[in-house]
Design a protein around this motif. Sequence first.
Motif, PDB file in Angstrom:
ATOM      1  N   LEU A   1       0.838  -1.201   0.000  1.00  0.00           N
ATOM      2  CA  LEU A   1       0.000   0.000   0.000  1.00  0.00           C
ATOM      3  C   LEU A   1       0.872   1.249   0.000  1.00  0.00           C
ATOM      4  CD1 LEU A   1      -3.205   0.688   2.033  1.00  0.00           C
ATOM      5  CD2 LEU A   1      -1.306   2.287   2.210  1.00  0.00           C
ATOM      6  N   TYR A   2       1.931   1.233   0.819  1.00  0.00           N
ATOM      7  CA  TYR A   2       2.825   2.392   0.874  1.00  0.00           C
ATOM      8  C   TYR A   2       3.341   2.755  -0.518  1.00  0.00           C
ATOM      9  CZ  TYR A   2       3.322   1.625   5.986  1.00  0.00           C
ATOM     10  OH  TYR A   2       3.104   1.479   7.333  1.00  0.00           O
ATOM     11  N   VAL A   3       3.809   1.748  -1.245  1.00  0.00           N
ATOM     12  CA  VAL A   3       4.404   2.007  -2.560  1.00  0.00           C
ATOM     13  C   VAL A   3       3.384   2.608  -3.512  1.00  0.00           C
ATOM     14  CG1 VAL A   3       5.374   0.896  -4.613  1.00  0.00           C
ATOM     15  CG2 VAL A   3       6.254   0.314  -2.346  1.00  0.00           C
ATOM     16  N   GLN A   4       2.182   2.055  -3.547  1.00  0.00           N
ATOM     17  CA  GLN A   4       1.138   2.585  -4.425  1.00  0.00           C
ATOM     18  C   GLN A   4       0.838   4.049  -4.115  1.00  0.00           C
ATOM     19  OE1 GLN A   4      -1.571  -1.104  -3.740  1.00  0.00           O
ATOM     20  NE2 GLN A   4      -2.347  -0.127  -5.573  1.00  0.00           N
ATOM     21  N   VAL A   5       0.702   4.349  -2.838  1.00  0.00           N
ATOM     22  CA  VAL A   5       0.339   5.704  -2.417  1.00  0.00           C
ATOM     23  C   VAL A   5       1.479   6.679  -2.690  1.00  0.00           C
ATOM     24  CG1 VAL A   5      -0.211   7.127  -0.397  1.00  0.00           C
ATOM     25  CG2 VAL A   5      -1.354   4.927  -0.721  1.00  0.00           C
TER      26      VAL A   5
END
Length: 361
Positions: free
Chosen positions: A87-91
């Motif tokens: 999720l961190y990477v996507q955001v």
Amino acid sequence: MPLTAPIRVFQVATGNVGSEMIKRIGAHRDLELIGVHCYSPEKVGRDVGELAGGDAIGVIATGSVDEMIAAAPDVVTFHGVFPDEDLYVQVLEAGIDIVTTADFITGHHRNAHHRHRSGRPITEVIDDACRKGGSTFYGTGMNPGLAQILGIVHTADVAEIENITVTESVDVSCHHSVETWKEVGYGRPVDDPTIPDSLYKYTAVFEDSVRLMADAFDLELDEVAFSYELGACTKDVDLGWYQMPKGSLGANYIKYQGMVAGVPRVETHLEWQMTPHTDPAWDIQGCYITHIKGDPNIYSKHMIFPKPGVRLDDPSDFAAIGMTVTGLPALNAIRSVVAAPPGIVTSADLPLRAFAGRFAT
């Protein structure tokens, strides 16, 4: 960004800390809550005010990261029990900053114990995502987090530091996170050979807290040593939300010691009890203690008291205090994080105003 413009926040998770932060964001003059992401399917589609135990606020929970990104928030606040690097990477790649209270201070222990599924160091993965999106990533909390900042600030009038020790001396039964305490080992027989590894793996973020302080002092450490003592329950303990049989782990004293030439220089200690009925037992003081040996010596207690009207005999009111002091260091830092350059930042990189609260309006 003008000071008058509210920062648009999309929050992840509505657990113990997350539920309290939904209420706190609503009262925070810098912030506007525009959405909440939930992992539990039964929460999706519900009003997040009601999920947090209050009145409806007109914000409906989603379970879609794509919907979160499409809302174009200025920042995502992450309050899950454990990190979600995917999720961190996507955001971050979408150009959205992240502030988290989930197990991240410098990232050192995440690299050592929780390698990314790609095999790359997690800090490298996160930093690359920040560079791609021009976004910023910051991890904090009460401890680790603010407790170490308090320790650093207390050395400002010390001419020669010999040792600094920051100790959390608390009853942790207010932190109703079953998953956390199972992983740490509470409730297992105290002679269970898996407990030492569990204690280390799930408290290793406190090694990062030592490294954060050493970084602020420009002190090069040889190693960060880990040691522990365990307190066994002297009777069966039922907290309602957690059970610990007689003979199981119910308290501990952990030390993370930053060593230089065999001498401990920078330390974080964790004096925790889930119940006072343990052997050995510790004199829990219910505060955060900074002890500096040097010229001069410094001893300071950071004590937290409820505001008038809060009932300490009410488990939910008592728990809310712990959740508040865990999450507020993240909320109050958001404006400084949004203004920071892209990449992973730590508390040593942020200005003093990042640690300032807000007066009531």
